[in-house]
Write an enzyme that holds these catalytic residues in place. Structure first.
Site, mmCIF file in Angstrom:
data_model
loop_
_atom_site.group_PDB
_atom_site.id
_atom_site.type_symbol
_atom_site.label_atom_id
_atom_site.label_comp_id
_atom_site.label_asym_id
_atom_site.label_seq_id
_atom_site.Cartn_x
_atom_site.Cartn_y
_atom_site.Cartn_z
ATOM 1 N N GLU A 257 0.891 -1.163 0.000
ATOM 2 C CA GLU A 257 0.000 0.000 0.000
ATOM 3 C C GLU A 257 0.922 1.202 0.000
ATOM 4 O O GLU A 257 1.533 1.507 1.023
ATOM 5 C CB GLU A 257 -0.871 0.020 1.261
ATOM 6 C CG GLU A 257 -1.766 -1.181 1.437
ATOM 7 C CD GLU A 257 -2.922 -1.200 0.476
ATOM 8 O OE1 GLU A 257 -3.314 -0.121 -0.012
ATOM 9 O OE2 GLU A 257 -3.428 -2.285 0.184
ATOM 10 N N CYS A 296 -3.020 8.429 3.540
ATOM 11 C CA CYS A 296 -2.767 7.872 2.211
ATOM 12 C C CYS A 296 -3.960 8.129 1.292
ATOM 13 O O CYS A 296 -3.825 8.146 0.086
ATOM 14 C CB CYS A 296 -2.503 6.384 2.331
ATOM 15 S SG CYS A 296 -3.796 5.527 3.230
HETATM 16 P P1 NAP Z 1 8.398 4.833 4.530
HETATM 17 O O1 NAP Z 1 9.544 5.703 4.815
HETATM 18 O O2 NAP Z 1 8.399 4.058 3.274
HETATM 19 O O3 NAP Z 1 8.256 3.904 5.793
HETATM 20 C C1 NAP Z 1 7.231 2.959 5.882
HETATM 21 C C2 NAP Z 1 7.675 1.800 6.754
HETATM 22 O O4 NAP Z 1 8.725 1.090 6.105
HETATM 23 C C3 NAP Z 1 8.237 2.224 8.096
HETATM 24 O O5 NAP Z 1 7.832 1.292 9.052
HETATM 25 C C4 NAP Z 1 9.719 2.150 7.873
HETATM 26 O O6 NAP Z 1 10.443 1.979 9.051
HETATM 27 C C5 NAP Z 1 9.817 0.941 6.997
HETATM 28 N N1 NAP Z 1 11.041 0.859 6.212
HETATM 29 C C6 NAP Z 1 11.834 1.852 5.775
HETATM 30 N N2 NAP Z 1 12.852 1.347 5.058
HETATM 31 C C7 NAP Z 1 12.704 -0.002 5.056
HETATM 32 C C8 NAP Z 1 13.438 -1.080 4.485
HETATM 33 N N3 NAP Z 1 14.517 -0.878 3.769
HETATM 34 N N4 NAP Z 1 12.993 -2.329 4.683
HETATM 35 C C9 NAP Z 1 11.876 -2.561 5.404
HETATM 36 N N5 NAP Z 1 11.140 -1.573 5.951
HETATM 37 C C10 NAP Z 1 11.548 -0.306 5.776
HETATM 38 O O7 NAP Z 1 7.048 5.640 4.510
HETATM 39 P P2 NAP Z 1 6.583 6.761 5.528
HETATM 40 O O8 NAP Z 1 7.263 7.991 5.164
HETATM 41 O O9 NAP Z 1 6.657 6.262 6.912
HETATM 42 O O10 NAP Z 1 5.054 6.863 5.185
HETATM 43 C C11 NAP Z 1 4.538 7.830 4.312
HETATM 44 C C12 NAP Z 1 4.170 7.209 3.015
HETATM 45 O O11 NAP Z 1 3.307 6.117 3.258
HETATM 46 C C13 NAP Z 1 3.405 8.122 2.109
HETATM 47 O O12 NAP Z 1 3.962 8.053 0.827
HETATM 48 C C14 NAP Z 1 2.003 7.571 2.100
HETATM 49 O O13 NAP Z 1 1.298 7.766 0.903
HETATM 50 C C15 NAP Z 1 2.217 6.140 2.351
HETATM 51 N N6 NAP Z 1 1.061 5.542 2.991
HETATM 52 C C16 NAP Z 1 0.293 4.702 2.263
HETATM 53 C C17 NAP Z 1 -0.813 4.123 2.830
HETATM 54 C C18 NAP Z 1 -1.680 3.179 2.047
HETATM 55 O O14 NAP Z 1 -2.533 2.515 2.625
HETATM 56 N N7 NAP Z 1 -1.490 3.084 0.759
HETATM 57 C C19 NAP Z 1 -1.149 4.393 4.149
HETATM 58 C C20 NAP Z 1 -0.345 5.272 4.866
HETATM 59 C C21 NAP Z 1 0.768 5.835 4.273
HETATM 60 P P3 NAP Z 1 11.173 3.238 9.734
HETATM 61 O O15 NAP Z 1 10.121 4.206 10.086
HETATM 62 O O16 NAP Z 1 11.832 2.651 10.920
HETATM 63 O O17 NAP Z 1 12.120 3.761 8.716
#
Ligand code: NAP
Length: 675
Positions: A257, A296
């Site tokens: 997602e 999101c």
């Molecule tokens: P993110 O930086 O991609 O982080 C998401 C999750 O992935 C966090 O738990 C993060 O952990 C983890 N992560 C980071 N690098 C990783 C790796 N190499 N391997 C495994 N896990 C890893 O996203 P965000 O900035 O937190 O969230 C914002 C984004 O999420 C926005 O783009 C939004 O659109 C999207 N979003 C989508 C939905 C949906 O349902 N489609 C819902 C909510 C948000 P750490 O925090 O410890 O780095």
């Protein structure tokens, strides 16, 4: 020093032997907690999930799992105040937290109810009906869903630390999978607080839920082909996960997602002053400001008819001007802070990119008037509205994950559809129109790019749950840029975690494998009528074969007169003779079913308590006056209700005529006492 968050791993709370990174209060900049997973043994966690958690969950039927989820939902709902207090520190207002905290608990309740109502009290789910594979009916196919003996890893985004975890945990648990939850670092303290309550309640079997507080580094390395990863976050991180060797070559299932440039389209039929105009404006403003736009599903693109573009912009700006920003705990504040200063910088950068092809028409990304808060310390941002023409590229490409939206104007309905599609796949889109023709054209036009579409007008507005709210019973996810995943969706979300297998076998084998009587399987007719047997005594395949009964013209006339169903095929010989299907008077289908009930019933008080319906009723051969029918009733499925003194029995009913041809087939549904 503030608390170091712990992981719950292999049956105990693990505290890293390191200082960890500070997690800061989004409002005051103070340290809330520290985070590190230094020294955490991820392989031990997956082993524990596979050896302890999975088997314990799969011992339980779907209904027993659902009962535990309900118990958990009640337990968590009983004491929420301290969670709300903690949630303020993420920048969320009380209203925002309601979506996250109560929304999360509500999702548990919803899955608990779906689990009992829509899944069997068993550990296998049948998918679709029997496929007859041979002429004689001795070789059949049946699709089944079984639980995989793996681990469901859930990597969550920072914006919904409670709901984000629970909406994934519930379907995975129902599906028989233990979960390892990895919350986003920024708001991991709130997730940790909820996991502590879940673990200390002892409601879920040990090993069903583990928590990874800290870095997910190496997590995918310890997964295999029975495991899955449900990821919510940025498209960038999703790309890294997609390229992991265990996903590419190792069979680990990845469900994503990711980011999504959701749109709301104002229909070409809507004029200023129409109720739909206000609904559209309210929807855009609410989606920009709830959770400070960190959703999101938030509306990033407001697609409006060019002729009223100015009026729409003025109306949105006027509403945005009333949005108060500041300390989320202050009752006068409508919008709190972003989750971190880093997040605020990201949004500012995104606004700068948008300005390449759009102009700011409301708000200043560098300045905001605050209530009871310090702009230097907290991650505050003013709502920002931009305006762009139909050919602007950035609004369809850049995701400002904050209180930012762009109004884009269109000339024709076809162009509005084309603009929506330029988001390259979204979680949700709204269409605000009161014109059914517009609704059909736009919904069918944009559906291939969307996971969910809200069609809003004056008729459904009062009950509408709004553009942004994913609902546990509806699919949450979207194609393309949105990740291609499907979360939630009620039982669909559960089955998503399970393996579908086509089983080819004889009827008796299928009955044994599925626990449900299969047409062609052995029946057992003994001297005790099955209506005299309690749920504990009944067995799959127990049957009653009735005596024959002739259906007379007097029966048909009587039924017609008695019920008032004087349809010509039952009453007018000439007209019935001209009917190409009947060629003469036939018995009412409902007469046949009623006579069948009279044939199979055992009328005395006993364990059968009620008949609550029939499923799949089909009339196959017309019954004419003089025909003789018999009925065979066979126990097809027995479903004890977990919290009642009775259960459901599904009976296979086949009515045949004197030639042995099936006249009617259906399932009779009854409630039968357990003892
Ligand atoms: P993110 O930086 O991609 O982080 C998401 C999750 O992935 C966090 O738990 C993060 O952990 C983890 N992560 C980071 N690098 C990783 C790796 N190499 N391997 C495994 N896990 C890893 O996203 P965000 O900035 O937190 O969230 C914002 C984004 O999420 C926005 O783009 C939004 O659109 C999207 N979003 C989508 C939905 C949906 O349902 N489609 C819902 C909510 C948000 P750490 O925090 O410890 O780095």
């Amino acid at each position: 020093m503030t608390a170091l968050l712990e992981s719950y791993a292999a049956g105990r709370w693990f505290r890293a032997q390191a200082d960890g990174e500070p997690l800061l209060d989004a409002v005051t900049g103070e340290e809330v907690a520290r985070l590190t997973s230094e020294g955490l043994d991820l392989r031990q966690m997956t082993d524990h999930a596979r050896r302890v958690g999975g088997p314990a969950i799969r011992e339980l039927t779907f209904h027993q799992r659902a009962v535990l989820i309900k118990e958990l939902a009640k337990h968590l709902s009983a004491d929420k105040d301290s969670l709300y207090e903690l949630s303020y520190r993420t920048g969320a207002t009380k209203r925002d937290s309601l979506v996250d905290i109560d929304g999360g608990f509500g999702t548990l309740f919803s899955f608990a109810s779906k689990g009992v109502r829509e899944l069997p009290n068993d550990t296998v789910v049948l998918d679709g009906g029997l496929e007859r594979l041979g002429r004689e009916g001795t070789f059949l196919g049946q699709h089944i869903y079984t639980s995989r003996p793996g681990v469901a890893v859930q990597i969550n985004a920072f914006n919904f630390p409670v709901w984000g975890m629970l909406e994934k945990l519930a379907p995975a648990f129902l599906a028989g999978l233990p979960s390892i939850v990895k919350p986003a670092s920024q708001t991991a303290y709130l997730t940790e607080a909820v996991v502590r309550r879940i673990i200390s309640s002892g409601i879920l079997p040990e090993g069903s839920l583990q928590l990874l507080s800290g870095s997910p580094r190496g997590l995918l390395d310890v997964l295999d082909e029975q495991d899955s990863v449900a990821f919510t976050g940025s498209a960038h991180t999703a790309g890294i996960l997609r390229n992991h060797p265990n996903v590419q070559h190792g069979g680990v299932r990845l469900q994503v997602e990711a980011d999504s440039l959701n749109c709301s389209i104002l229909g070409p039929d809507v004029r200023p002053g129409d109720p739909e105009f206000d609904l559209f404006v309210k929807g855009v403003v609410s989606e920009m400001t709830v959770k400070a736009g960190q959703k999101c599903t938030a509306i990033r693109r407001a697609i409006v008819p060019e002729a009223i573009g100015d009026t729409v912009v003025e109306a949105i700006a006027a509403r945005l001007a009333k949005i108060t920003v500041g300390n989320p705990a202050d009752e006068n504040v409508r919008m709190g802070a972003l989750a971190s200063l880093g997040q605020r910088d990201e949004v500012r950068k995104a606004v700068e990119s948008l300005r390449n092809s759009a102009e700011i028409v409301f708000g200043d990304p560098t300045e905001v008037k605050l209530i009871d808060a310090d702009a230097e310390r907290g991650a505050f941002l003013s709502p920002v509205l931009l305006r762009a023409g139909a050919d602007a590229p950035e609004p369809h490409d850049v995701e400002p994950f904050g209180p930012v939206s762009t109004v884009i104007t269109y000339r024709t309905t076809a162009q509005a559809i084309e603009l929506a599609a330029r988001g390259k796949g979204s979680l949700v889109g709204s269409l605000v129109t009161h014109d059914p023709a517009v609704a059909r054209q736009v919904v069918l036009g944009v559906a291939p790019w969307h996971g969910r579409i809200l069609v809003l007008d004056r008729d459904d507005a009062a009950e509408s749950t709004g553009h942004g709210s994913p609902l546990p019973m509806l699919v949450h996810g979207g194609p393309g840029r949105a990740g291609g995943g499907e979360e939630l969706g009620g039982v669909r979300g559960v089955l998503h975690h399970m393996q579908r297998t086509a089983v080819q076998a004889s009827p008796d084998m299928l009955t044994a494998i599925t626990g449900r009587w299969t047409t062609g399987s052995k029946r057992v007719v003994d001297e005790v009528h099955p209506f005299r047997k309690s749920l504990a005594e009944l067995k799959i395949g127990d049957a009653v074969e009735s005596a024959p009964r002739q259906v007379t013209l007097a029966d048909i006339d009587h039924f017609a007169e008695f019920t008032g169903d004087t349809f010509y095929a039952h009453t007018d010989p000439e007209a019935a003779a001209a009917n190409p299907l009947f060629g003469g008077i036939v018995a009412h289908g409902y007469l046949v079913v009623s006579l069948a009930a009279g044939l199979f019933v055992e009328p005395n008080p006993g364990p059968v308590l009620a008949n609550f319906g029939v499923d799949g009723l089909r009339f196959l051969t017309p019954v004419k006056a003089g025909d003789t029918i018999t009925v065979t009733l066979t126990v097809k499925q027995i479903t004890p209700r977990t919290n009642a003194e009775y259960g459901e029995v599904r009976w296979d009913a086949v009515v045949t005529n004197q030639d042995g041809d099936p006249v009617a087939t259906y399932d009779v549904l009854t409630l039968v006492a357990k003892n």
